[in-house]
Design an enzyme around this catalytic site. Structure first.
Site, PDB file in Angstrom:
ATOM      1  N   ASP A   1     -19.844  31.992  15.625  1.00  0.00           N
ATOM      2  CA  ASP A   1     -19.171  32.675  15.298  1.00  0.00           C
ATOM      3  C   ASP A   1     -18.682  33.984  16.114  1.00  0.00           C
ATOM      4  OD1 ASP A   1     -19.686  32.574  11.874  1.00  0.00           O
ATOM      5  OD2 ASP A   1     -21.495  33.769  12.196  1.00  0.00           O
TER       6      ASP A   1
ATOM      7  N   TYR B   1     -30.776  28.133  20.604  1.00  0.00           N
ATOM      8  CA  TYR B   1     -30.541  29.642  20.848  1.00  0.00           C
ATOM      9  C   TYR B   1     -31.068  30.323  21.375  1.00  0.00           C
ATOM     10  CZ  TYR B   1     -26.502  28.147  17.654  1.00  0.00           C
ATOM     11  OH  TYR B   1     -25.464  28.066  16.943  1.00  0.00           O
TER      12      TYR B   1
END
Length: 250
Positions: free
Chosen positions: A55, A115
């Site tokens: 994003d 992540y």
């Protein structure tokens, strides 16, 4: 029929000034900038396909993309890396170009993704846009308990962005834990796949646990609800890093 060779690129980027990885109208994305550089190096249009989408404002310390070239177009990897990096902004770096088999796929062949989400407590100009500053203490023990509960489930509809159009909400979580640092925390999570906005929604929920708004055991009910409104708010993009991608042949 023209024969082609497929290559993987390993790269990293600071996502602060980009609207994510994927090219889109009226916004600058990492993919667009990379393809422009590749076109100048090879003097032909080069299309890439990334290992996933990030994003706006999200970073990647490891990212892979694949692209194709005619089989008779030869180049030296060392010279290529020097040329492409000279054309890219300082926010994007290409580390490796890797010949792979013709059917290799940067997105579908990835078996595990990892992540990190970075949080810091004290104002720090060197962490601006690279970490989320939180004021006030967090109950790390409760957050750790809640993080461990996540590994007991595989349906994460409660942490999926509305109208994300996923074919399934099933994800296999291999790691979910917090690391304490000198001035904050890092959340580590690894899975075979992730839903859109999933990590930021999970971190937001875990921070609510750390602030005492939720109990650690509330994580069971939130996940079982499969309702996004039951979970916490998504945390800012600045602290999120895609850190590792695994392939069976790299």
């Amino acid at each position: 029929m023209q024969h082609i060779k497929r290559f993987f690129l390993e790269l990293a980027y600071n996502g602060t000034s980009f609207h994510g990885w994927q090219s889109q109208p009226n916004a600058v994305a990492v993919q667009e900038v990379l393809e422009q550089a590749l076109q100048k190096v090879f003097r032909r249009k080069v299309e890439t396909l990334g290992c996933g989408r990030t994003d706006t404002g999200v970073h990647a310390s490891q990212f892979f993309a694949h692209f194709d070239l005619p089989a008779d177009l030869n180049f030296l990897a060392e010279k290529f890396l020097k040329s492409v990096n000279a054309l890219l902004p300082t926010s994007i770096a290409v580390y490796r170009v890797i010949p792979v088999h013709a059917d290799a796929h940067a997105r579908f062949d990835a078996t595990q993704r990892s992540y990190e989400y970075h949080i810091h407590y004290q104002k720090n100009p060197f962490k601006h846009h690279l970490s989320w500053q939180i004021t006030g203490g967090l109950n790390l023990e409760a957050m750790q308990d809640a993080a461990s509960i996540i590994k007991n489930y595989n349906d994460f509809g409660a942490f999926c962005k509305a109208n994300a159009d996923n074919f399934t909400n099933i994800c296999n979580i291999y790691r979910s834990e917090w690391e304490e640092t000198a001035d904050g925390l890092i959340y580590h999570i690894s899975a075979n796949r992730f839903l859109r906005n999933m990590v930021r929604a999970i971190v937001g929920t875990l921070v609510d646990v750390g602030r005492g708004k939720l109990g650690a055991k509330d994580m069971h009910g939130i996940i079982q609800s499969q309702n996004r409104s039951a979970a916490g708010a998504s945390v800012p993009a600045c602290g999120l890093f895609l850190t590792q991608i695994h392939y069976p042949y790299i």
